[in-house]
Write a protein that holds these residues in place. Structure first.
Motif, PDB file in Angstrom:
ATOM      1  N   MET A   1      -8.811  -5.637  32.625  1.00  0.00           N
ATOM      2  CA  MET A   1      -8.696  -4.524  31.676  1.00  0.00           C
ATOM      3  C   MET A   1      -7.808  -3.599  32.474  1.00  0.00           C
ATOM      4  SD  MET A   1     -11.527  -2.096  29.812  1.00  0.00           S
ATOM      5  CE  MET A   1     -10.904  -1.289  28.577  1.00  0.00           C
ATOM      6  N   ILE A   2      -6.749  -3.020  31.708  1.00  0.00           N
ATOM      7  CA  ILE A   2      -5.930  -2.106  32.244  1.00  0.00           C
ATOM      8  C   ILE A   2      -6.419  -0.528  32.322  1.00  0.00           C
ATOM      9  CG2 ILE A   2      -3.735  -1.169  32.086  1.00  0.00           C
ATOM     10  CD1 ILE A   2      -3.935  -4.064  33.245  1.00  0.00           C
ATOM     11  N   ALA A   3      -6.450  -0.014  33.338  1.00  0.00           N
ATOM     12  CA  ALA A   3      -6.875   1.556  33.546  1.00  0.00           C
ATOM     13  C   ALA A   3      -5.674   2.313  33.437  1.00  0.00           C
ATOM     14  CB  ALA A   3      -7.974   1.728  34.466  1.00  0.00           C
ATOM     15  N   TYR A   4      -5.759   3.401  33.084  1.00  0.00           N
ATOM     16  CA  TYR A   4      -4.594   4.477  33.363  1.00  0.00           C
ATOM     17  C   TYR A   4      -5.297   5.750  33.901  1.00  0.00           C
ATOM     18  CZ  TYR A   4      -2.719   1.580  29.808  1.00  0.00           C
ATOM     19  OH  TYR A   4      -2.064   0.298  29.219  1.00  0.00           O
ATOM     20  N   SER A   5      -4.276   6.152  34.927  1.00  0.00           N
ATOM     21  CA  SER A   5      -4.450   7.234  35.713  1.00  0.00           C
ATOM     22  C   SER A   5      -3.262   8.191  36.146  1.00  0.00           C
ATOM     23  CB  SER A   5      -4.860   6.727  37.269  1.00  0.00           C
ATOM     24  OG  SER A   5      -4.948   7.899  37.958  1.00  0.00           O
ATOM     25  N   THR A   6      -3.479   9.469  36.462  1.00  0.00           N
ATOM     26  CA  THR A   6      -2.526  10.472  36.472  1.00  0.00           C
ATOM     27  C   THR A   6      -2.355  11.002  37.958  1.00  0.00           C
ATOM     28  OG1 THR A   6      -3.855  12.103  35.686  1.00  0.00           O
ATOM     29  CG2 THR A   6      -2.445  11.280  34.195  1.00  0.00           C
ATOM     30  N   ASP A   7      -3.421  10.068  38.870  1.00  0.00           N
ATOM     31  CA  ASP A   7      -3.691  10.534  40.080  1.00  0.00           C
ATOM     32  C   ASP A   7      -2.611   9.903  40.939  1.00  0.00           C
ATOM     33  OD1 ASP A   7      -4.504  11.568  42.587  1.00  0.00           O
ATOM     34  OD2 ASP A   7      -6.611  10.890  42.393  1.00  0.00           O
ATOM     35  N   VAL A   8      -1.710  10.321  41.516  1.00  0.00           N
ATOM     36  CA  VAL A   8      -0.824   9.695  42.571  1.00  0.00           C
ATOM     37  C   VAL A   8      -1.219  10.046  43.979  1.00  0.00           C
ATOM     38  CG1 VAL A   8       1.253   9.653  41.059  1.00  0.00           C
ATOM     39  CG2 VAL A   8       0.898  11.351  42.657  1.00  0.00           C
ATOM     40  N   SER A   9      -2.016  10.843  44.243  1.00  0.00           N
ATOM     41  CA  SER A   9      -2.365  11.130  45.633  1.00  0.00           C
ATOM     42  C   SER A   9      -2.969  10.170  46.456  1.00  0.00           C
ATOM     43  CB  SER A   9      -3.343  12.185  45.484  1.00  0.00           C
ATOM     44  OG  SER A   9      -4.697  12.170  45.107  1.00  0.00           O
ATOM     45  N   VAL A  10      -3.592   9.118  45.694  1.00  0.00           N
ATOM     46  CA  VAL A  10      -4.158   8.098  46.181  1.00  0.00           C
ATOM     47  C   VAL A  10      -2.966   6.776  46.480  1.00  0.00           C
ATOM     48  CG1 VAL A  10      -6.439   8.492  45.366  1.00  0.00           C
ATOM     49  CG2 VAL A  10      -5.065   6.945  44.170  1.00  0.00           C
TER      50      VAL A  10
END
Length: 143
Positions: A1-10
């Motif tokens: 399953m594809i998840a979406y994130s706006t956190d590029v810090s990781v």
């Protein structure tokens, strides 16, 4: 399953491989990471820990934004990931008056289906900047 994130810090550069297929020159993973980190907003598509797609928005944060990149790994294309990335970045930019992008003619129908409309645009391309090669930052080598 594809998840979406706006956190590029990781993110680190090793997670940004396989993108920019068919480009005349691809940015290095380090430049790619720097561009994402310097963006106003980013949405990542993740399959577990693997980055399989992304879209970014550069903006003044007040009225205007521009979407320079939408990329989905070839083996993940045709699954609705790109459309979802566009929907999410437009939602992130919902407070802006305008959000523009430039695309090649063959992908125009994709953006038409998402409710974007055609504009006239002009641009310059200095391909040496992508790889940091000779001529980067000089006026020759454009287009």
């Amino acid at each position: 399953m594809i998840a979406y994130s706006t956190d590029v810090s990781v993110l680190d550069a090793t997670r940004l491989t396989g993108f920019f297929v068919g480009w005349p020159a691809a940015p290095t993973a380090e430049r790619h990471l720097a561009a994402l980190r310097g963006s106003h907003r980013v949405v990542l598509a993740l399959d577990g820990d693997r980055v399989v797609g992304f879209v970014n928005l550069i903006s003044d944060g007040v009225l205007t934004g521009f979407v320079p990149w939408l990329e989905v790994l070839p083996e993940y294309q045709k699954r609705g990931i790109g459309a979802e990335l566009v929907r999410r970045i437009l939602a992130e930019a919902g407070h802006l008056y305008s959000v523009d992008l430039v695309c090649d003619p063959d992908v125009k129908p994709f953006y038409d289906r998402l409710g974007l409309f055609e504009l006239v645009g002009m641009g310059v391309r200095n391909r040496a900047v992508l790889t940091g090669g000779p001529g980067a930052g000089e006026s020759k080598g454009l287009v």
